[in-house]
Design a protein around this motif. Sequence first.
Motif, PDB file in Angstrom:
ATOM      1  N   HIS A  68       0.787  -0.981  -0.112  1.00 55.84           N
ATOM      2  CA  HIS A  68       0.178  -0.186   0.002  1.00 55.84           C
ATOM      3  C   HIS A  68       0.777   1.384   0.030  1.00 55.84           C
ATOM      4  N   LEU A  69       0.457   2.044  -1.077  1.00 55.62           N
ATOM      5  CA  LEU A  69       1.348   3.503  -1.081  1.00 55.62           C
ATOM      6  C   LEU A  69       0.347   4.579  -0.809  1.00 55.62           C
ATOM      7  N   ALA A  70       0.380   5.282   0.648  1.00 59.02           N
ATOM      8  CA  ALA A  70      -0.205   6.237   0.912  1.00 59.02           C
ATOM      9  C   ALA A  70      -0.232   7.488   0.041  1.00 59.02           C
ATOM     10  N   GLU A  71      -1.098   8.517   0.272  1.00 62.78           N
ATOM     11  CA  GLU A  71      -1.008   9.799  -0.697  1.00 62.78           C
ATOM     12  C   GLU A  71       0.358  10.298  -0.933  1.00 62.78           C
ATOM     13  N   ASP A  73       3.192   9.012  -0.177  1.00 59.01           N
ATOM     14  CA  ASP A  73       4.101   8.324  -1.141  1.00 59.01           C
ATOM     15  C   ASP A  73       3.794   7.989  -2.653  1.00 59.01           C
ATOM     16  N   ALA A  74       2.847   8.670  -3.025  1.00 60.03           N
ATOM     17  CA  ALA A  74       2.487   8.695  -4.363  1.00 60.03           C
ATOM     18  C   ALA A  74       3.701   8.861  -5.473  1.00 60.03           C
ATOM     19  N   ASP A  75       4.519   9.634  -4.976  1.00 57.89           N
ATOM     20  CA  ASP A  75       5.636   9.941  -5.847  1.00 57.89           C
ATOM     21  C   ASP A  75       6.856   9.180  -5.622  1.00 57.89           C
ATOM     22  N   ASP A 104      -0.593  -3.080 -10.550  1.00 57.80           N
ATOM     23  CA  ASP A 104      -1.652  -2.053  -9.940  1.00 57.80           C
ATOM     24  C   ASP A 104      -2.925  -2.629  -9.734  1.00 57.80           C
ATOM     25  N   GLY A 141       0.438   6.919  -8.828  1.00 52.40           N
ATOM     26  CA  GLY A 141      -0.252   7.506  -7.677  1.00 52.40           C
ATOM     27  C   GLY A 141      -0.597   6.627  -6.623  1.00 52.40           C
ATOM     28  N   ALA A 142      -1.005   6.720  -5.539  1.00 54.92           N
ATOM     29  CA  ALA A 142      -1.192   6.023  -4.353  1.00 54.92           C
ATOM     30  C   ALA A 142      -2.171   5.186  -4.507  1.00 54.92           C
ATOM     31  N   THR A 144      -3.326   0.608  -3.460  1.00 55.44           N
ATOM     32  CA  THR A 144      -2.826  -0.856  -3.215  1.00 55.44           C
ATOM     33  C   THR A 144      -1.978  -1.275  -4.535  1.00 55.44           C
TER      34      THR A 144
END
Length: 428
Positions: A68-71, A73-75, A104, A141-142, A144
Amino acid sequence: MTAAILALGLCGTGAFPAAAAGAPGYAFSPGARTVEGATGTADAPRLDAGRVYRGSLPEHGRLTYDLHLAEADADATAYVPVTAVPPPDATVTATDGIRVSVRDAHGTACSYATARFGAALSPRPVTALGKREAGKALCQGAGTYSVLVERLDTGSVGTGSAGRWDLEIAPVLEPRLSAPGPSEAPGSWDSATPEPLAGAPRDLTGGAGFTAARPLGQGVWRTTLVPGQTQFYKVPLDWGRRVRATAELGGAQGHGYVGGALDLALYNPVRGLADDASLGYTGVRRPVSLVPLPPVEYANRYAAPAAVTALRFAGDYCLVLHLSDRLGGTFGRGPYDVTLRVRVDGRAHAGPGYAGRPVPDGVFTATEEGAVVAPVPVAGGSRGDGTALRLVAAGGFGLGTASLLVLGGWTVAARRAQSRFRAQKPTA
């Protein structure tokens, strides 16, 4: 004063094995969390960057994990290295191994990576690196992402490798840059092969896993391995620095030929493979070398060759030695002498500024933990006085003692230098 830097501290908390009659097993990261992958995405367990996980992979297995990438960590770029460790008595073929892919939420593949046992036909730890890279056209993007780990049993049906393989998974996050950086691969660099380092080797046994890797610097090192054994060393590399390495397998009595007898590999700080070389063996002492590699630069990630793109960040790079278990049947159980010649050069410089901290913190910093600087006598000082700077293990010293050693050493060195100056100064 000559500055000869030897990193002799500990990396992680794993033990350093001595050569034994049987090959020591892989040293998993202490405190690794147990996780069992799922057969589908619905109930896939979550992986968090900065943690190390341990699981297993059945024959012909396909296991899924969530990343999971949080907002925030989107970049960021996410790396998911997966190390597979088969049982020491497993029978494997050259094409057996693992494949790791990151996808994705729509099932679009962000990356594929495979790791195979190769010509050695010897069960050993193999690592494949999955990635979700920022700045690409896909997988942005953020949200899962799914990490799929597949076991490649391409030719091993009925050969005795049906047991489960252990897994070690160590996700990493690399933050974006704080300001626009390079967007093209670097230009030319010196790719000439230098002469291997000469000199008497120093004994230094490697660790048994990535987190137990034994730190070392430039020099000539000697270890012993038994067939089937793998040893790990870490080499700290700052931005602008590079490593060149050669491993020599000592001679042995007997007749025959073993392909892939000794394997030498280099992994970057997120366990991405930079280069891998092996040698065939007839019982005669023989070396194997990594290809000439460029200095560590952020822009290397835009290059095409894997050996270049892997050298994309500073940190602790890992040299891995593996001695094929097939040597035992032809040349005996050993142990076998292996000499490792390591050259570190290049002009260090400041790296690009990150917009945040990587996870885990410090993964892109070249470390020399567990060591202090202390002048000790060595042969070949630049002025013949036998004085050099080395990093020596500080486990038995308190900070006060270590400081006294450093200050005392500098005082002695300064007095020697002053004496030489006075002796050389002309008199009126």
